[in-house]
Design an enzyme around this catalytic site. Structure first.
Site, mmCIF file in Angstrom:
data_model
loop_
_atom_site.group_PDB
_atom_site.id
_atom_site.type_symbol
_atom_site.label_atom_id
_atom_site.label_comp_id
_atom_site.label_asym_id
_atom_site.label_seq_id
_atom_site.Cartn_x
_atom_site.Cartn_y
_atom_site.Cartn_z
ATOM 1 N N ILE A 14 74.152 12.739 25.238
ATOM 2 C CA ILE A 14 74.985 11.672 25.111
ATOM 3 C C ILE A 14 75.765 11.403 23.763
ATOM 4 C CG2 ILE A 14 74.437 9.429 23.146
ATOM 5 C CD1 ILE A 14 72.200 9.537 26.178
ATOM 6 N N SER A 15 77.093 11.103 24.221
ATOM 7 C CA SER A 15 77.965 10.806 23.322
ATOM 8 C C SER A 15 78.462 9.760 22.584
ATOM 9 C CB SER A 15 79.511 11.574 24.040
ATOM 10 O OG SER A 15 79.931 9.897 25.093
ATOM 11 N N THR A 16 77.795 8.653 22.819
ATOM 12 C CA THR A 16 78.287 7.276 22.152
ATOM 13 C C THR A 16 76.893 6.508 21.911
ATOM 14 O OG1 THR A 16 78.214 5.621 24.287
ATOM 15 C CG2 THR A 16 80.755 7.089 23.444
#
Length: 60
Positions: A14-16
């Site tokens: 997950i990056s955001t």
């Protein structure tokens, strides 16, 4: 015919926060990947989780 069980590792990222809100949480990804491995009779031997550090910028 004897078939070897494939040994695999799964990777969730997950990056955001937006991705997490849209249902792409680490937990949801891991669950989906575990189910996929079970369908194909793969043995999950390791899990890699990348939780929220974006590669967008090299500055901290």
């Amino acid at each position: 015919m004897v078939t070897e069980i494939q040994r695999v590792a799964i990777y969730a990222r997950i990056s955001t926060e937006e991705q997490a809100k849209e249902g792409f949480s680490i937990t949801a990804q891991l669950q989906t990947l575990q189910q996929y491995a079970q369908i194909y009779n793969w043995e999950v031997v390791d899990k890699y989780v990348d939780g929220g550090i974006s590669g967008k910028s090299i500055t901290s």
